[in-house]
Design an enzyme around this catalytic site. Structure first.
Site, PDB file in Angstrom:
ATOM      1  N   THR A  94       1.287  -1.004  -0.334  1.00  0.00           N
ATOM      2  CA  THR A  94      -0.134  -0.052  -0.149  1.00  0.00           C
ATOM      3  C   THR A  94       0.642   1.200   0.281  1.00  0.00           C
ATOM      4  OG1 THR A  94      -1.732  -1.558   1.286  1.00  0.00           O
ATOM      5  CG2 THR A  94      -1.823   1.248   1.263  1.00  0.00           C
ATOM      6  N   LYS A 166      -7.828   1.918  -2.973  1.00  0.00           N
ATOM      7  CA  LYS A 166      -7.976   1.824  -2.480  1.00  0.00           C
ATOM      8  C   LYS A 166      -7.673   2.615  -1.419  1.00  0.00           C
ATOM      9  CE  LYS A 166      -5.364  -0.597   1.831  1.00  0.00           C
ATOM     10  NZ  LYS A 166      -5.018  -2.185   2.226  1.00  0.00           N
ATOM     11  N   LYS A 241      -1.581   5.083   8.503  1.00  0.00           N
ATOM     12  CA  LYS A 241      -1.292   4.916   7.439  1.00  0.00           C
ATOM     13  C   LYS A 241      -1.751   5.258   6.029  1.00  0.00           C
ATOM     14  CE  LYS A 241       1.539   2.370   4.088  1.00  0.00           C
ATOM     15  NZ  LYS A 241       2.053   1.259   3.695  1.00  0.00           N
TER      16      LYS A 241
HETATM   17  P1  NAD Z   1       6.401  -6.179   7.120  1.00  0.00           P
HETATM   18  O1  NAD Z   1       6.202  -4.714   8.276  1.00  0.00           O
HETATM   19  O2  NAD Z   1       5.128  -7.038   8.037  1.00  0.00           O
HETATM   20  O3  NAD Z   1       6.360  -6.254   6.454  1.00  0.00           O
HETATM   21  C1  NAD Z   1       7.786  -5.921   4.533  1.00  0.00           C
HETATM   22  C2  NAD Z   1       9.020  -6.309   4.779  1.00  0.00           C
HETATM   23  O4  NAD Z   1       9.218  -6.423   3.638  1.00  0.00           O
HETATM   24  C3  NAD Z   1       9.761  -6.692   6.218  1.00  0.00           C
HETATM   25  O5  NAD Z   1      10.288  -8.040   6.089  1.00  0.00           O
HETATM   26  C4  NAD Z   1      11.260  -6.379   5.543  1.00  0.00           C
HETATM   27  O6  NAD Z   1      12.227  -6.951   6.005  1.00  0.00           O
HETATM   28  C5  NAD Z   1      11.045  -6.475   3.677  1.00  0.00           C
HETATM   29  N1  NAD Z   1      11.528  -5.331   2.653  1.00  0.00           N
HETATM   30  C6  NAD Z   1      11.529  -4.168   3.810  1.00  0.00           C
HETATM   31  N2  NAD Z   1      12.471  -3.155   2.689  1.00  0.00           N
HETATM   32  C7  NAD Z   1      12.587  -4.309   1.577  1.00  0.00           C
HETATM   33  C8  NAD Z   1      13.813  -4.462   0.419  1.00  0.00           C
HETATM   34  N3  NAD Z   1      13.889  -2.988   0.342  1.00  0.00           N
HETATM   35  N4  NAD Z   1      14.063  -5.631  -0.042  1.00  0.00           N
HETATM   36  C9  NAD Z   1      13.465  -7.014   0.942  1.00  0.00           C
HETATM   37  N5  NAD Z   1      12.905  -6.595   1.405  1.00  0.00           N
HETATM   38  C10 NAD Z   1      12.619  -5.647   1.902  1.00  0.00           C
HETATM   39  O7  NAD Z   1       4.355  -5.055   6.495  1.00  0.00           O
HETATM   40  P2  NAD Z   1       3.552  -6.022   6.482  1.00  0.00           P
HETATM   41  O8  NAD Z   1       2.112  -5.700   7.355  1.00  0.00           O
HETATM   42  O9  NAD Z   1       3.485  -7.083   5.415  1.00  0.00           O
HETATM   43  O10 NAD Z   1       2.214  -5.355   4.712  1.00  0.00           O
HETATM   44  C11 NAD Z   1       2.990  -4.962   4.150  1.00  0.00           C
HETATM   45  C12 NAD Z   1       2.408  -4.101   3.351  1.00  0.00           C
HETATM   46  O11 NAD Z   1       1.025  -4.694   2.302  1.00  0.00           O
HETATM   47  C13 NAD Z   1       2.265  -2.584   3.506  1.00  0.00           C
HETATM   48  O12 NAD Z   1       2.518  -1.511   2.813  1.00  0.00           O
HETATM   49  C14 NAD Z   1       0.667  -2.377   4.413  1.00  0.00           C
HETATM   50  O13 NAD Z   1       0.209  -1.623   4.828  1.00  0.00           O
HETATM   51  C15 NAD Z   1      -0.298  -2.987   3.553  1.00  0.00           C
HETATM   52  N6  NAD Z   1      -0.982  -4.374   4.191  1.00  0.00           N
HETATM   53  C16 NAD Z   1      -1.016  -4.744   5.111  1.00  0.00           C
HETATM   54  C17 NAD Z   1      -1.771  -5.033   5.976  1.00  0.00           C
HETATM   55  C18 NAD Z   1      -1.719  -5.836   7.699  1.00  0.00           C
HETATM   56  O14 NAD Z   1      -2.440  -6.251   7.453  1.00  0.00           O
HETATM   57  N7  NAD Z   1      -1.140  -5.937   8.119  1.00  0.00           N
HETATM   58  C19 NAD Z   1      -2.850  -5.522   5.266  1.00  0.00           C
HETATM   59  C20 NAD Z   1      -3.238  -3.927   3.992  1.00  0.00           C
HETATM   60  C21 NAD Z   1      -2.207  -4.100   3.256  1.00  0.00           C
END
Ligand code: NAD
Length: 294
Positions: A94, A166, A241
């Site tokens: 997102t 979204k 966010k």
């Molecule tokens: P998270 O923080 O759990 O995971 C993100 C991952 O990305 C981490 O493991 C981090 O080490 C990795 N990362 C960061 N930069 C990197 C790079 N350059 N190369 C490789 N890996 C890298 O986040 P999440 O909860 O999995 O959310 C991911 C996305 O989905 C976000 O944009 C969030 O807004 C969206 N989202 C989350 C939810 C939710 O309920 N968690 C729901 C809908 C959307």
């Protein structure tokens, strides 16, 4: 079976990648965290994002925010340098609409912004909703892959349209949740029971998802987070966010969104006062604080 490179194995990315492996795809994975790299059994661990993308037909990122997405795709040694000639590129994070459009325009292959709703439970169950922006032909190729991770897949338009959908949806959700909470707070002051308000409003013109499916008081909808002390669900920090992204888009386009701006203020305060990990419907507790505190 498709060759897929998957980058970002956090709370959402890891279960999404696991569903791709389960469906029989050949998945190469990369995350900056070595612990995260152990989360997808059956996938091939790669030493970098570029290595995960090499030779892949589909390259997918699931990263925290726009700056990570820009860096992963366009940065030195990034994914753009490594992908195959016919690859379809997808970002499921997102992020802001402007960055999604910037990355799409800078890449030499078709790029789809494909943010999701449905949270970690939806990612695990493979029932996410995907909102997709980008070329129709790339969407048609990617749809079967998205279908192994989700249930509802909607092509919303050109580059950035998925992120736009979204941002608009979640701004509406925040506003409707605050409105629903306020109705219950007023009912409490007037001596009207939660159940009575629910029975009337859920079948009348006040009905909405925040009331009918995700009711912010315990009782009327047994599955809602209100019945388990507001454990998420959808954490308030994530709502802040998403509301920030909606306000950024409103600022960039000159759209008037006074209720969206107020919703962001209220959710920010809720988070600052300790509600970050609470479900977003828990904002009713802050709203009960009285006139001056809201
Ligand atoms: P998270 O923080 O759990 O995971 C993100 C991952 O990305 C981490 O493991 C981090 O080490 C990795 N990362 C960061 N930069 C990197 C790079 N350059 N190369 C490789 N890996 C890298 O986040 P999440 O909860 O999995 O959310 C991911 C996305 O989905 C976000 O944009 C969030 O807004 C969206 N989202 C989350 C939810 C939710 O309920 N968690 C729901 C809908 C959307």
């Amino acid at each position: 079976m498709a060759r897929i490179g998957f980058v970002g194995l956090g709370n959402m990315g890891a279960p999404m990648a696991r569903n791709l492996v389960k469906a029989g795809h050949d998945v190469a994975v990369f995350d900056l965290s070595s612990e995260a790299m152990t989360r997808v059994e059956g996938a091939r661990p790669a030493a970098s994002g570029a290595e995960a993308a090499r030779g892949a037909e589909f390259v997918i990122t699931m990263l925290p925010a726009g700056k990570h997405v820009r860096e992963a795709w366009l940065g030195t040694g990034g994914l753009a340098a490594a992908m195959g000639p016919d690859a379809v590129l997808l970002d499921c994070s997102t992020i802001d609409v402007a960055t999604a459009r910037e990355v799409a325009a800078a890449l030499p292959r078709p790029f789809l912004d494909a943010p999701v709703s449905g949270g970690v439970m939806g990612a695990e169950a493979g029932t996410l909703t995907f909102m997709v922006g980008g070329p129709a032909e790339a969407f048609a190729r990617a749809e079967p892959i998205l279908r192994t991770m989700g249930r509802t897949i909607v092509h919303c338009g050109e580059a950035g349209a998925g992120q736009a959908a979204k941002a608009c949806n979640n701004m509406l959700l925040a506003i409707s949740m605050i409105g629903t909470c306020e109705a219950f707070v007023l009912a409490e002051k007037l001596g009207l029971s939660h159940q009575a308000l629910f029975e009337v409003a859920s079948k009348s013109s006040g009905q909405c998802w925040s009331l009918n499916t995700y009711c912010p008081v315990p009782g009327p909808v047994p599955a809602s987070p209100a019945n388990r002390d507001y454990r998420p669900g959808f954490a308030a920090a994530l709502m802040v966010k998403d509301l920030g992204l909606a306000q950024q888009a409103a600022g960039e386009t000159g759209a008037a969104t006074p209720m969206g701006a107020r919703a962001l203020e209220l959710y920010r305060r809720f988070v600052e006062e300790g509600g970050a990990e609470t479900d977003f419907s828990g904002i009713i507790r802050m709203l009960r604080g009285g006139r001056e505190s809201a």
